[in-house]
Design an enzyme around this catalytic site. Structure first.
Site, PDB file in Angstrom:
ATOM      1  N   GLN A  90      25.875  24.541 -23.841  1.00 18.57           N
ATOM      2  CA  GLN A  90      26.569  25.124 -22.692  1.00 18.57           C
ATOM      3  C   GLN A  90      25.544  25.268 -21.567  1.00 18.57           C
ATOM      4  O   GLN A  90      24.694  26.142 -21.596  1.00 18.57           O
ATOM      5  CB  GLN A  90      27.172  26.483 -23.063  1.00 18.57           C
ATOM      6  CG  GLN A  90      28.024  27.083 -21.970  1.00 18.57           C
ATOM      7  CD  GLN A  90      28.632  28.430 -22.389  1.00 18.57           C
ATOM      8  OE1 GLN A  90      28.335  28.957 -23.455  1.00 18.57           O
ATOM      9  NE2 GLN A  90      29.463  28.963 -21.535  1.00 18.57           N
ATOM     10  N   VAL A  92      25.802  26.123 -18.394  1.00 16.25           N
ATOM     11  CA  VAL A  92      25.958  27.318 -17.558  1.00 16.25           C
ATOM     12  C   VAL A  92      26.661  28.377 -18.409  1.00 16.25           C
ATOM     13  O   VAL A  92      27.741  28.113 -18.940  1.00 16.25           O
ATOM     14  CB  VAL A  92      26.778  27.021 -16.285  1.00 16.25           C
ATOM     15  CG1 VAL A  92      27.012  28.288 -15.466  1.00 16.25           C
ATOM     16  CG2 VAL A  92      26.083  25.956 -15.434  1.00 16.25           C
ATOM     17  N   HIS A  96      33.589  27.440 -19.227  1.00 16.95           N
ATOM     18  CA  HIS A  96      34.103  26.312 -18.452  1.00 16.95           C
ATOM     19  C   HIS A  96      34.595  25.221 -19.383  1.00 16.95           C
ATOM     20  O   HIS A  96      34.019  24.971 -20.432  1.00 16.95           O
ATOM     21  CB  HIS A  96      33.073  25.760 -17.465  1.00 16.95           C
ATOM     22  CG  HIS A  96      31.787  25.310 -18.066  1.00 16.95           C
ATOM     23  ND1 HIS A  96      30.822  26.176 -18.524  1.00 16.95           N
ATOM     24  CD2 HIS A  96      31.306  24.068 -18.277  1.00 16.95           C
ATOM     25  CE1 HIS A  96      29.784  25.483 -18.978  1.00 16.95           C
ATOM     26  NE2 HIS A  96      30.054  24.202 -18.853  1.00 16.95           N
ATOM     27  N   HIS A  98      35.572  21.217 -19.593  1.00 17.47           N
ATOM     28  CA  HIS A  98      35.401  19.902 -18.977  1.00 17.47           C
ATOM     29  C   HIS A  98      36.682  19.106 -19.151  1.00 17.47           C
ATOM     30  O   HIS A  98      37.207  19.016 -20.271  1.00 17.47           O
ATOM     31  CB  HIS A  98      34.275  19.124 -19.673  1.00 17.47           C
ATOM     32  CG  HIS A  98      32.934  19.732 -19.532  1.00 17.47           C
ATOM     33  ND1 HIS A  98      32.019  19.288 -18.603  1.00 17.47           N
ATOM     34  CD2 HIS A  98      32.336  20.751 -20.193  1.00 17.47           C
ATOM     35  CE1 HIS A  98      30.909  20.002 -18.715  1.00 17.47           C
ATOM     36  NE2 HIS A  98      31.078  20.910 -19.671  1.00 17.47           N
TER      37      HIS A  98
END
Length: 137
Positions: A90, A92, A96, A98
Site C-alpha cells: 500500500q 499511500v 484506495h 485501483h
C-alpha cells in the site's frame, strides 16, 4: 498527519478528478498501469479497508462499482482489474481502490505474484477453518 490523498481530497494537491461526491473522490493515478487507471478514495481518512466503518463499506463500494463501469466504458476497455492493498504494497496509507482498464493481450499477466496450490484437501480445509475462526462477530 501528512497524507497525499487527504491533500487531494481537500484540494491542496492537484489531481485529475473523474468523480467526487460527499463521500468519495476518484482521480487518475499519477503512475498508471494504463491510461484511465483510477483511484477511488473515501473523503474521510481511513488507512485500510478494515478501518473503514462497516456502515460505509456498502456506499463506498457502490461508488467503486460506478467508477469501474465508467473506466471500462470511457476507455473502451474489454474489462478491468479492481484491487486494494492493506498495508503490504500500500503505497499511500489512505484506503484506495485501483480501477485499471484491461484488454486482452495488454501485457498484464493475471496477478503480480506467484500462485500455487494447497498440498492437499486437508491442508485447504485447515486453512479455511483458521480463517472462519478469525471472522469478527
Amino acid at each position: 498527519m501528512d497524507c497525499i490523498f487527504c491533500d487531494i481530497v481537500a484540494g491542496r494537491r492537484e489531481s485529475h478528478r473523474v468523480h467526487e461526491d460527499e463521500d468519495v473522490v476518484a482521480f487518475l493515478d499519477a503512475r498508471p498501469l494504463f491510461p484511465g487507471h483510477t483511484l477511488v478514495v473515501p473523503r474521510a481518512h481511513h488507512e485500510t479497508l478494515t478501518d473503514l466503518p462497516a456502515a460505509d463499506v456498502g456506499p463506498f463500494f457502490t461508488r467503486v462499482r460506478r467508477i469501474t463501469a465508467a473506466v471500462e466504458a470511457g476507455m473502451e476497455a474489454a474489462g478491468s482489474f479492481v484491487a486494494e492493498n492493506n498495508r503490504v504494497s500500500q503505497s499511500v496509507p489512505h484506503l484506495h481502490v485501483h480501477v485499471v482498464p484491461r484488454n486482452r493481450k495488454d501485457g498484464l499477466r493475471g496477478f503480480f505474484w506467484p500462485r500455487s496450490r494447497y498440498g492437499s484437501e486437508e491442508e485447504a480445509a485447515a486453512v479455511a477453518a483458521r480463517v472462519r475462526a478469525a471472522l469478527p462477530d
